[in-house]
Write a protein that holds these residues in place. Structure first.
Motif, PDB file in Angstrom:
ATOM      1  N   UNK A 237       0.830  -1.202   0.000  1.00 59.37           N
ATOM      2  CA  UNK A 237       0.000   0.000   0.000  1.00 59.37           C
ATOM      3  C   UNK A 237       0.864   1.251   0.000  1.00 59.37           C
ATOM      4  N   UNK A 238       1.917   1.237   0.804  1.00 62.53           N
ATOM      5  CA  UNK A 238       2.808   2.387   0.847  1.00 62.53           C
ATOM      6  C   UNK A 238       3.519   2.571  -0.483  1.00 62.53           C
ATOM      7  N   UNK A 239       3.955   1.474  -1.080  1.00 58.19           N
ATOM      8  CA  UNK A 239       4.623   1.562  -2.378  1.00 58.19           C
ATOM      9  C   UNK A 239       3.683   2.073  -3.462  1.00 58.19           C
ATOM     10  N   UNK A 240       2.381   1.826  -3.279  1.00 59.69           N
ATOM     11  CA  UNK A 240       1.388   2.302  -4.244  1.00 59.69           C
ATOM     12  C   UNK A 240       1.003   3.757  -4.004  1.00 59.69           C
ATOM     13  N   UNK A 241       1.547   4.369  -2.957  1.00 57.27           N
ATOM     14  CA  UNK A 241       1.300   5.790  -2.711  1.00 57.27           C
ATOM     15  C   UNK A 241       0.426   6.109  -1.528  1.00 57.27           C
ATOM     16  N   UNK A 242       0.021   5.105  -0.747  1.00 58.74           N
ATOM     17  CA  UNK A 242      -0.836   5.360   0.404  1.00 58.74           C
ATOM     18  C   UNK A 242      -0.056   6.022   1.533  1.00 58.74           C
ATOM     19  N   UNK A 243      -0.740   6.852   2.261  1.00 58.23           N
ATOM     20  CA  UNK A 243      -0.234   7.386   3.521  1.00 58.23           C
ATOM     21  C   UNK A 243      -0.524   6.335   4.592  1.00 58.23           C
ATOM     22  N   UNK A 244       0.503   5.916   5.329  1.00 57.39           N
ATOM     23  CA  UNK A 244       0.350   4.819   6.293  1.00 57.39           C
ATOM     24  C   UNK A 244       0.590   5.355   7.702  1.00 57.39           C
ATOM     25  N   UNK A 245      -0.378   5.109   8.590  1.00 49.70           N
ATOM     26  CA  UNK A 245      -0.279   5.584   9.973  1.00 49.70           C
ATOM     27  C   UNK A 245      -0.512   4.425  10.927  1.00 49.70           C
ATOM     28  N   UNK A 246       0.341   4.302  11.929  1.00 53.41           N
ATOM     29  CA  UNK A 246       0.143   3.284  12.961  1.00 53.41           C
ATOM     30  C   UNK A 246      -0.337   3.950  14.235  1.00 53.41           C
ATOM     31  N   UNK A 247      -1.173   3.227  14.970  1.00 51.39           N
ATOM     32  CA  UNK A 247      -1.672   3.687  16.255  1.00 51.39           C
ATOM     33  C   UNK A 247      -1.077   2.803  17.343  1.00 51.39           C
ATOM     34  N   UNK A 248      -0.388   3.420  18.289  1.00 59.97           N
ATOM     35  CA  UNK A 248       0.217   2.696  19.405  1.00 59.97           C
ATOM     36  C   UNK A 248       1.163   1.613  18.873  1.00 59.97           C
ATOM     37  N   UNK A 249       0.969   0.354  19.271  1.00 64.26           N
ATOM     38  CA  UNK A 249       1.902  -0.704  18.893  1.00 64.26           C
ATOM     39  C   UNK A 249       1.716  -1.194  17.457  1.00 64.26           C
ATOM     40  N   UNK A 250       0.815  -0.588  16.706  1.00 65.08           N
ATOM     41  CA  UNK A 250       0.778  -0.841  15.271  1.00 65.08           C
ATOM     42  C   UNK A 250       2.096  -0.489  14.609  1.00 65.08           C
ATOM     43  N   UNK A 251       2.920   0.301  15.291  1.00 64.58           N
ATOM     44  CA  UNK A 251       4.239   0.663  14.763  1.00 64.58           C
ATOM     45  C   UNK A 251       5.097  -0.567  14.498  1.00 64.58           C
ATOM     46  N   UNK A 252       4.866  -1.666  15.238  1.00 57.32           N
ATOM     47  CA  UNK A 252       5.655  -2.879  15.019  1.00 57.32           C
ATOM     48  C   UNK A 252       5.353  -3.485  13.645  1.00 57.32           C
ATOM     49  N   UNK A 253       4.137  -3.300  13.156  1.00 57.23           N
ATOM     50  CA  UNK A 253       3.795  -3.759  11.812  1.00 57.23           C
ATOM     51  C   UNK A 253       4.535  -2.920  10.774  1.00 57.23           C
ATOM     52  N   UNK A 254       4.555  -1.601  10.975  1.00 56.85           N
ATOM     53  CA  UNK A 254       5.281  -0.720  10.060  1.00 56.85           C
ATOM     54  C   UNK A 254       6.767  -1.031  10.082  1.00 56.85           C
ATOM     55  N   UNK A 255       7.295  -1.343  11.262  1.00 51.77           N
ATOM     56  CA  UNK A 255       8.714  -1.700  11.364  1.00 51.77           C
ATOM     57  C   UNK A 255       9.007  -2.961  10.568  1.00 51.77           C
ATOM     58  N   UNK A 256       8.135  -3.969  10.696  1.00 49.98           N
ATOM     59  CA  UNK A 256       8.339  -5.213   9.966  1.00 49.98           C
ATOM     60  C   UNK A 256       8.260  -5.003   8.461  1.00 49.98           C
ATOM     61  N   UNK A 257       7.478  -3.993   8.046  1.00 44.98           N
ATOM     62  CA  UNK A 257       7.347  -3.696   6.622  1.00 44.98           C
ATOM     63  C   UNK A 257       8.485  -2.830   6.100  1.00 44.98           C
ATOM     64  N   UNK A 258       9.400  -2.437   6.981  1.00 48.76           N
ATOM     65  CA  UNK A 258      10.536  -1.609   6.570  1.00 48.76           C
ATOM     66  C   UNK A 258      10.208  -0.143   6.395  1.00 48.76           C
ATOM     67  N   UNK A 259       9.025   0.287   6.860  1.00 43.73           N
ATOM     68  CA  UNK A 259       8.602   1.669   6.630  1.00 43.73           C
ATOM     69  C   UNK A 259       9.203   2.656   7.626  1.00 43.73           C
TER      70      UNK A 259
END
Length: 323
Positions: A91-113
């Motif tokens: 989704x991020x590579x396709x141009x989406x703005x990606x936001x994590x809430x609280x520990x959702x940041x661990x998902x973004x970390x795993x995705x390399x974002x």
């Protein structure tokens, strides 16, 4: 405004998911602006807290969203599901703005974002996030971080702050304030504001400093030195420093300053006293000194803090120090 996609999987926490849904699902009354389409996306039926949730769309719907929200994820000791990670990355590579809430940041970390970016999460998990994602610059002392196309928030209420921040970016302050009024929350807390974490104190009655902490709290309006604290604790200054660091992770003077700032926060919330009066009541001496330490510790000036957090209840007077 396009689609806001909520990315869900087993183990998501319902509070942050509900916060995002409440903010983005319906436009505030009277707002003449195009609003968001909210899509709940997941691989299949998931457990969110104690609830079972049927997503409206598959995870591949994320790549067609303008904004992707990743709510808090419960088990930060485990790797997040690979299909979720891949969908968020795509989704991020396709141009989406990606936001994590609280520990959702661990998902973004795993995705390399988060590589090479500032990020935050709930203060209790910032060390774990930094260890999991060493290329990120993890900041434990802010409510949220906006990197443009990648945003992260701290826990619980800070998730709401980030969602309102996104509405403000898209529609302006007036619309974001209208959403905040509907939810009966403060309209704006700056992302750089500190997470409000109380300094720890010993809980055991037999701890060498157990009697010292309440003694200090009652005397915050007085000038206190390390020697004063050591004398009251009946130990040397060196022993005091050692016990303080073991109990609180900091020095006696830094702990004392934190308690003065916390007391100033309480007085700003619950009284109409001037900054000068609060400076005197908290042992800061002058309004200038209070503003300097308060701004550095909390991240906003005292006046801004008061406007945001002022209680609606009747204010009370500054309580005199006890002997």
């Amino acid at each position: 405004m396009g689609t806001v996609a909520l990315a869900v999987t087993d183990g998501m926490l319902h509070f942050e998911l509900s916060v995002a849904y409440e903010v983005f699902d319906a436009a505030p009354a009277g707002a003449a602006v195009p609003w968001y389409d909210v899509a709940v996306c997941g691989s299949n039926a998931v457990r969110v807290g104690r609830f079972r949730l049927e997503p409206d769309h598959a995870l591949d719907r994320l790549r067609h969203a303008g904004t992707v929200i990743v709510p808090a994820w419960a088990d930060v000791d485990e790797d997040p599901p690979a299909d979720l990670v891949e969908a968020v990355r795509a989704a991020h590579e396709a141009g989406a703005r990606v936001a994590s809430l609280c520990t959702g940041a661990f998902v973004l970390a795993a995705a390399g974002l988060l590589d090479g970016k500032r990020a935050t999460t709930h203060w209790a998990h910032t060390e774990a996030l930094a260890a999991r994602c060493p290329r990120a610059m993890v900041d434990p002392d802010v409510l949220y971080v906006d990197n443009g196309s990648v945003l992260t928030s701290a826990g619980k209420a800070a998730a709401l702050d980030l969602c309102l921040h996104l509405v403000r970016l898209d529609h302006g302050a007036a619309v974001a304030n209208a959403v905040a009024r509907r939810l009966v929350v403060p309209p704006h807390r700056a992302g750089g504001q500190a997470q409000f974490v109380a300094a720890p104190v010993p809980t055991r009655d037999d701890h060498p400093l157990a009697a010292l902490f309440p003694w200090v709290i009652k005397r915050l309006g007085r000038p206190l030195t390390v020697e004063d604290l050591a004398r009251q604790a009946r130990m040397s200054s060196r022993n005091l420093a050692r016990h303080f660091h073991a109990a609180t992770g900091t020095t006696p003077l830094r702990w004392l300053l934190t308690q003065r700032v916390r007391r100033a926060q309480e007085l700003l919330e619950t009284t109409t006293d001037s900054v000068d009066a609060i400076a005197a009541a908290t042992g800061m001496g002058t309004a200038t000194t209070l503003r300097r330490h308060f701004n550095r510790t909390v991240g906003v000036p005292p006046d801004t803090y008061r406007r945001t957090f002022r209680s609606r209840s009747h204010p009370g007077p500054v309580q005199p120090a006890e002997d």
